[in-house]
Design a protein around this motif. Structure first.
Motif, PDB file in Angstrom:
ATOM      1  N   LEU A  16       0.782  -1.304  -0.053  1.00 55.41           N
ATOM      2  CA  LEU A  16       0.022   0.161  -0.008  1.00 55.41           C
ATOM      3  C   LEU A  16       0.856   1.450   0.042  1.00 55.41           C
ATOM      4  O   LEU A  16       0.359   2.203  -0.607  1.00 55.41           O
ATOM      5  N   ALA A  17       2.002   1.188   0.772  1.00 62.99           N
ATOM      6  CA  ALA A  17       2.804   2.452   0.912  1.00 62.99           C
ATOM      7  C   ALA A  17       3.497   2.801  -0.599  1.00 62.99           C
ATOM      8  O   ALA A  17       3.392   3.981  -0.901  1.00 62.99           O
ATOM      9  N   ILE A  18       3.699   1.669  -1.129  1.00 65.79           N
ATOM     10  CA  ILE A  18       4.358   1.909  -2.614  1.00 65.79           C
ATOM     11  C   ILE A  18       3.241   2.523  -3.730  1.00 65.79           C
ATOM     12  O   ILE A  18       3.615   3.382  -4.372  1.00 65.79           O
ATOM     13  N   VAL A  19       2.228   1.675  -3.432  1.00 63.05           N
ATOM     14  CA  VAL A  19       1.021   2.064  -4.581  1.00 63.05           C
ATOM     15  C   VAL A  19       0.739   3.401  -4.284  1.00 63.05           C
ATOM     16  O   VAL A  19       0.306   4.262  -5.121  1.00 63.05           O
ATOM     17  N   ALA A  20       0.522   3.779  -3.068  1.00 63.78           N
ATOM     18  CA  ALA A  20      -0.021   5.049  -2.912  1.00 63.78           C
ATOM     19  C   ALA A  20       0.968   6.305  -2.907  1.00 63.78           C
ATOM     20  O   ALA A  20       0.579   7.373  -3.137  1.00 63.78           O
ATOM     21  N   GLY A  21       2.249   5.902  -3.074  1.00 58.96           N
ATOM     22  CA  GLY A  21       3.278   7.152  -3.584  1.00 58.96           C
ATOM     23  C   GLY A  21       3.125   7.232  -4.968  1.00 58.96           C
ATOM     24  O   GLY A  21       3.387   8.185  -5.341  1.00 58.96           O
ATOM     25  N   PHE A  22       2.638   6.451  -5.860  1.00 52.97           N
ATOM     26  CA  PHE A  22       2.556   6.589  -7.293  1.00 52.97           C
ATOM     27  C   PHE A  22       0.941   6.756  -7.707  1.00 52.97           C
ATOM     28  O   PHE A  22       0.877   7.641  -8.620  1.00 52.97           O
ATOM     29  N   GLY A  74      10.571  11.369  -9.323  1.00 53.43           N
ATOM     30  CA  GLY A  74      11.179  11.610  -8.071  1.00 53.43           C
ATOM     31  C   GLY A  74      10.347  11.936  -7.038  1.00 53.43           C
ATOM     32  O   GLY A  74      10.642  11.331  -5.989  1.00 53.43           O
ATOM     33  N   ALA A  75       9.141  12.625  -7.446  1.00 56.94           N
ATOM     34  CA  ALA A  75       8.103  13.127  -6.340  1.00 56.94           C
ATOM     35  C   ALA A  75       7.564  11.662  -5.948  1.00 56.94           C
ATOM     36  O   ALA A  75       7.216  11.404  -4.753  1.00 56.94           O
ATOM     37  N   MET A  76       7.343  10.936  -6.677  1.00 57.16           N
ATOM     38  CA  MET A  76       6.461   9.712  -6.429  1.00 57.16           C
ATOM     39  C   MET A  76       7.315   8.732  -5.555  1.00 57.16           C
ATOM     40  O   MET A  76       6.842   8.119  -4.775  1.00 57.16           O
ATOM     41  N   LEU A  77       8.790   8.639  -5.929  1.00 58.43           N
ATOM     42  CA  LEU A  77       9.366   7.764  -5.061  1.00 58.43           C
ATOM     43  C   LEU A  77       9.662   8.187  -3.876  1.00 58.43           C
ATOM     44  O   LEU A  77       9.919   7.388  -2.727  1.00 58.43           O
ATOM     45  N   GLY A  78       9.746   9.646  -3.741  1.00 58.79           N
ATOM     46  CA  GLY A  78       9.914  10.302  -2.423  1.00 58.79           C
ATOM     47  C   GLY A  78       8.700   9.821  -1.438  1.00 58.79           C
ATOM     48  O   GLY A  78       8.872   9.810  -0.127  1.00 58.79           O
ATOM     49  N   ALA A  79       7.681   9.996  -2.160  1.00 61.53           N
ATOM     50  CA  ALA A  79       6.530   9.727  -1.353  1.00 61.53           C
ATOM     51  C   ALA A  79       6.234   8.230  -0.837  1.00 61.53           C
ATOM     52  O   ALA A  79       5.887   7.982   0.188  1.00 61.53           O
ATOM     53  N   ALA A  80       6.575   7.425  -1.681  1.00 65.86           N
ATOM     54  CA  ALA A  80       6.736   5.913  -1.378  1.00 65.86           C
ATOM     55  C   ALA A  80       7.913   5.827  -0.137  1.00 65.86           C
ATOM     56  O   ALA A  80       7.463   5.069   0.629  1.00 65.86           O
ATOM     57  N   ALA A  81       8.900   6.427  -0.341  1.00 69.14           N
ATOM     58  CA  ALA A  81       9.726   6.364   0.629  1.00 69.14           C
ATOM     59  C   ALA A  81       9.203   6.787   2.289  1.00 69.14           C
ATOM     60  O   ALA A  81       9.470   6.154   3.108  1.00 69.14           O
ATOM     61  N   GLY A  82       8.499   7.900   2.092  1.00 67.45           N
ATOM     62  CA  GLY A  82       7.969   8.405   3.193  1.00 67.45           C
ATOM     63  C   GLY A  82       6.851   7.452   3.602  1.00 67.45           C
ATOM     64  O   GLY A  82       6.775   7.425   5.006  1.00 67.45           O
ATOM     65  N   ASN A  83       6.000   7.045   2.766  1.00 70.47           N
ATOM     66  CA  ASN A  83       5.121   5.906   3.299  1.00 70.47           C
ATOM     67  C   ASN A  83       5.661   4.805   4.017  1.00 70.47           C
ATOM     68  O   ASN A  83       4.875   4.097   4.949  1.00 70.47           O
TER      69      ASN A  83
END
Length: 115
Positions: A16-22, A74-83
């Protein structure tokens, strides 16, 4: 049984963290769901894992910021890492609370034990 549940919660949380990042998941409060899955997944960790979890919680936002410089995604990868960091923070919270509970329980048992 509890180990299987917490492992499943961890796997679902990472997914879910990775999917929600994208992808935006609509009205779902993604952060709350990830945090709750992290709290559940923390049941399978031991007190010895506190340092590993804490390092990950501190390192993932830094890595997410660095990944934010990647063009296009980059923004999506950063959001996934934050999640993922949020998921691990939930697990760390469970481990710390269980550790504090065991310390207080041991202290109280020491008070009522007969010398």
């Amino acid at each position: 049984m509890l180990n299987k549940v917490s492992s499943l919660a961890r796997a679902l949380g990472v997914l879910l963290a990775i999917v929600a990042g994208f992808v935006t998941l609509g009205p779902l409060n993604t952060a709350l769901v990830i945090l709750v899955l992290g709290l559940i997944s923390g049941l399978c960790y031991t007190a010895e894992d506190i340092v590993k979890l804490a390092v990950l919680v501190l390192a993932l936002p830094v890595l997410g910021t660095a990944l934010g410089n990647v063009p296009e995604v980059g923004a999506m990868l950063g959001a996934a890492a934050g999640n993922v960091a949020l998921l691990i923070a939930g697990a760390l919270t469970t481990v710390v609370v269980m550790r504090v509970y065991n310390v207080v329980k041991g202290d109280l048992m020491g008070l009522i034990a007969k010398p």
